[in-house]
Design a protein around this motif. Structure first.
Motif, PDB file in Angstrom:
ATOM      1  N   ALA A  22       0.770  -1.268  -0.055  1.00 25.62           N
ATOM      2  CA  ALA A  22      -0.041  -0.172   0.170  1.00 25.62           C
ATOM      3  C   ALA A  22       0.948   1.199   0.203  1.00 25.62           C
ATOM      4  O   ALA A  22       0.365   2.300  -0.478  1.00 25.62           O
ATOM      5  CB  ALA A  22      -0.754  -0.094   1.331  1.00 25.62           C
ATOM      6  N   GLN A  23       2.199   1.175   0.432  1.00 27.55           N
ATOM      7  CA  GLN A  23       3.238   2.216   0.679  1.00 27.55           C
ATOM      8  C   GLN A  23       3.689   2.617  -0.902  1.00 27.55           C
ATOM      9  O   GLN A  23       4.459   3.491  -1.086  1.00 27.55           O
ATOM     10  CB  GLN A  23       4.276   1.919   1.625  1.00 27.55           C
ATOM     11  CG  GLN A  23       3.597   1.694   2.833  1.00 27.55           C
ATOM     12  CD  GLN A  23       2.434   2.332   3.369  1.00 27.55           C
ATOM     13  OE1 GLN A  23       2.643   3.613   3.463  1.00 27.55           O
ATOM     14  NE2 GLN A  23       1.276   1.821   3.778  1.00 27.55           N
ATOM     15  N   GLY A  24       3.879   1.379  -1.761  1.00 32.96           N
ATOM     16  CA  GLY A  24       4.411   1.461  -3.109  1.00 32.96           C
ATOM     17  C   GLY A  24       4.731   0.009  -3.358  1.00 32.96           C
ATOM     18  O   GLY A  24       5.012  -0.932  -2.619  1.00 32.96           O
ATOM     19  N   GLU A  25       4.937  -0.073  -4.881  1.00 30.68           N
ATOM     20  CA  GLU A  25       5.056  -1.430  -5.166  1.00 30.68           C
ATOM     21  C   GLU A  25       6.601  -1.747  -5.011  1.00 30.68           C
ATOM     22  O   GLU A  25       7.515  -1.093  -4.582  1.00 30.68           O
ATOM     23  CB  GLU A  25       5.400  -1.180  -6.854  1.00 30.68           C
ATOM     24  CG  GLU A  25       6.202  -0.285  -7.616  1.00 30.68           C
ATOM     25  CD  GLU A  25       5.978  -0.120  -9.014  1.00 30.68           C
ATOM     26  OE1 GLU A  25       7.209   0.179  -9.772  1.00 30.68           O
ATOM     27  OE2 GLU A  25       4.978  -0.324  -9.716  1.00 30.68           O
ATOM     28  N   CYS A  26       6.957  -3.019  -5.164  1.00 35.20           N
ATOM     29  CA  CYS A  26       7.955  -3.844  -4.490  1.00 35.20           C
ATOM     30  C   CYS A  26       8.318  -5.150  -5.276  1.00 35.20           C
ATOM     31  O   CYS A  26       7.307  -5.915  -5.478  1.00 35.20           O
ATOM     32  CB  CYS A  26       8.159  -3.817  -3.289  1.00 35.20           C
ATOM     33  SG  CYS A  26       9.583  -3.940  -2.279  1.00 35.20           S
ATOM     34  N   ASP A  27       9.540  -5.641  -5.260  1.00 35.81           N
ATOM     35  CA  ASP A  27       9.792  -6.947  -5.751  1.00 35.81           C
ATOM     36  C   ASP A  27       9.744  -7.790  -4.455  1.00 35.81           C
ATOM     37  O   ASP A  27       9.869  -7.432  -3.254  1.00 35.81           O
ATOM     38  CB  ASP A  27      11.124  -6.833  -6.692  1.00 35.81           C
ATOM     39  CG  ASP A  27      12.316  -6.756  -5.716  1.00 35.81           C
ATOM     40  OD1 ASP A  27      12.454  -6.810  -4.403  1.00 35.81           O
ATOM     41  OD2 ASP A  27      13.363  -6.709  -6.269  1.00 35.81           O
ATOM     42  N   VAL A  28       9.758  -9.080  -4.579  1.00 38.73           N
ATOM     43  CA  VAL A  28       9.523 -10.172  -3.386  1.00 38.73           C
ATOM     44  C   VAL A  28      10.866 -10.070  -2.534  1.00 38.73           C
ATOM     45  O   VAL A  28      10.592 -10.364  -1.326  1.00 38.73           O
ATOM     46  CB  VAL A  28       9.303 -11.555  -4.231  1.00 38.73           C
ATOM     47  CG1 VAL A  28      10.752 -12.116  -4.999  1.00 38.73           C
ATOM     48  CG2 VAL A  28       9.003 -12.344  -3.137  1.00 38.73           C
TER      49      VAL A  28
ATOM     50  N   GLU B 161       9.644  -6.857 -14.761  1.00 38.94           N
ATOM     51  CA  GLU B 161      10.584  -5.664 -14.738  1.00 38.94           C
ATOM     52  C   GLU B 161      11.863  -6.545 -15.087  1.00 38.94           C
ATOM     53  O   GLU B 161      12.865  -6.882 -14.132  1.00 38.94           O
ATOM     54  CB  GLU B 161      10.626  -4.775 -13.916  1.00 38.94           C
ATOM     55  CG  GLU B 161      11.391  -3.720 -13.989  1.00 38.94           C
ATOM     56  CD  GLU B 161      11.103  -2.490 -12.945  1.00 38.94           C
ATOM     57  OE1 GLU B 161      12.208  -2.362 -12.143  1.00 38.94           O
ATOM     58  OE2 GLU B 161      10.177  -1.839 -13.172  1.00 38.94           O
ATOM     59  N   GLY B 162      12.380  -6.930 -16.491  1.00 40.59           N
ATOM     60  CA  GLY B 162      13.493  -7.614 -16.536  1.00 40.59           C
ATOM     61  C   GLY B 162      13.113  -8.980 -16.029  1.00 40.59           C
ATOM     62  O   GLY B 162      12.419  -9.775 -16.240  1.00 40.59           O
ATOM     63  N   ARG B 163      14.228  -9.551 -15.053  1.00 37.14           N
ATOM     64  CA  ARG B 163      14.191 -10.781 -14.351  1.00 37.14           C
ATOM     65  C   ARG B 163      13.265 -10.726 -13.161  1.00 37.14           C
ATOM     66  O   ARG B 163      12.890 -11.973 -12.497  1.00 37.14           O
ATOM     67  CB  ARG B 163      15.567 -11.381 -14.154  1.00 37.14           C
ATOM     68  CG  ARG B 163      16.275 -11.712 -15.332  1.00 37.14           C
ATOM     69  CD  ARG B 163      17.779 -12.052 -15.335  1.00 37.14           C
ATOM     70  NE  ARG B 163      17.670 -13.129 -14.231  1.00 37.14           N
ATOM     71  CZ  ARG B 163      18.898 -13.387 -13.605  1.00 37.14           C
ATOM     72  NH1 ARG B 163      19.819 -12.863 -13.908  1.00 37.14           N
ATOM     73  NH2 ARG B 163      18.984 -14.508 -12.772  1.00 37.14           N
ATOM     74  N   ARG B 164      12.893  -9.505 -12.705  1.00 35.57           N
ATOM     75  CA  ARG B 164      12.227  -9.534 -11.250  1.00 35.57           C
ATOM     76  C   ARG B 164      10.743  -9.233 -11.637  1.00 35.57           C
ATOM     77  O   ARG B 164      10.088  -8.596 -12.721  1.00 35.57           O
ATOM     78  CB  ARG B 164      12.692  -7.988 -10.703  1.00 35.57           C
ATOM     79  CG  ARG B 164      14.096  -8.174 -10.186  1.00 35.57           C
ATOM     80  CD  ARG B 164      14.516  -6.672  -9.636  1.00 35.57           C
ATOM     81  NE  ARG B 164      13.930  -5.498  -9.968  1.00 35.57           N
ATOM     82  CZ  ARG B 164      13.628  -4.688  -9.315  1.00 35.57           C
ATOM     83  NH1 ARG B 164      13.853  -4.576  -7.963  1.00 35.57           N
ATOM     84  NH2 ARG B 164      13.069  -3.464  -9.750  1.00 35.57           N
TER      85      ARG B 164
END
Length: 130
Positions: free
Chosen positions: A39-45, A77-80
């Protein structure tokens, strides 16, 4: 039969079942913490696992469940794989609930979701089966 009380019509059984399933997913502290973070922003695992203090495989499984329920989305996004919440209503519900509980506990920090203890009122409700 849908009742119209106070200008609101009761939702269908299907909508209620879908809402119950979504709230059931959010009943997990780990998944709720992930929702708070997203909810604060996008992120990878990888960054999500670091932020919530979870093991990468477990965080991936939680994200997969949230994604299947339509609560989060992802893009490559690329490999992520980047995860995000694109429903402002879901963000509002998560922020509102955690904000209210944090305020009751006297915790106003931005990371309140990780440190809020269960209020006595909620513990009492659990004991009664409510």
């Amino acid at each position: 039969m849908a009742a119209d009380i106070g200008g609101f019509e009761d939702p269908s059984a299907e909508v209620l079942a879908e809402a119950a399933a979504a709230f059931g997913l959010l009943a997990s502290a780990a998944r709720l913490h992930l929702m708070w973070a997203l909810a604060q922003g996008e992120c990878d695992v990888t960054h999500l696992a670091d932020r919530v203090g979870g093991a990468l495989p477990a965080v991936s499984q939680h994200l997969a469940k949230l994604k299947l329920a339509g609560l989060v989305r992802s893009r490559r996004e690329g490999r992520r794989q980047i995860y995000y919440v694109d429903d402002s209503d879901v963000v509002t519900v998560v922020r509102s609930m955690i904000g209210q509980l944090a305020a009751r506990a006297g915790d106003t920090s931005a990371s309140a979701s990780a440190s809020v203890s269960v209020p006595a009122s909620v513990r009492a409700l659990r004991r009664t089966g409510g």
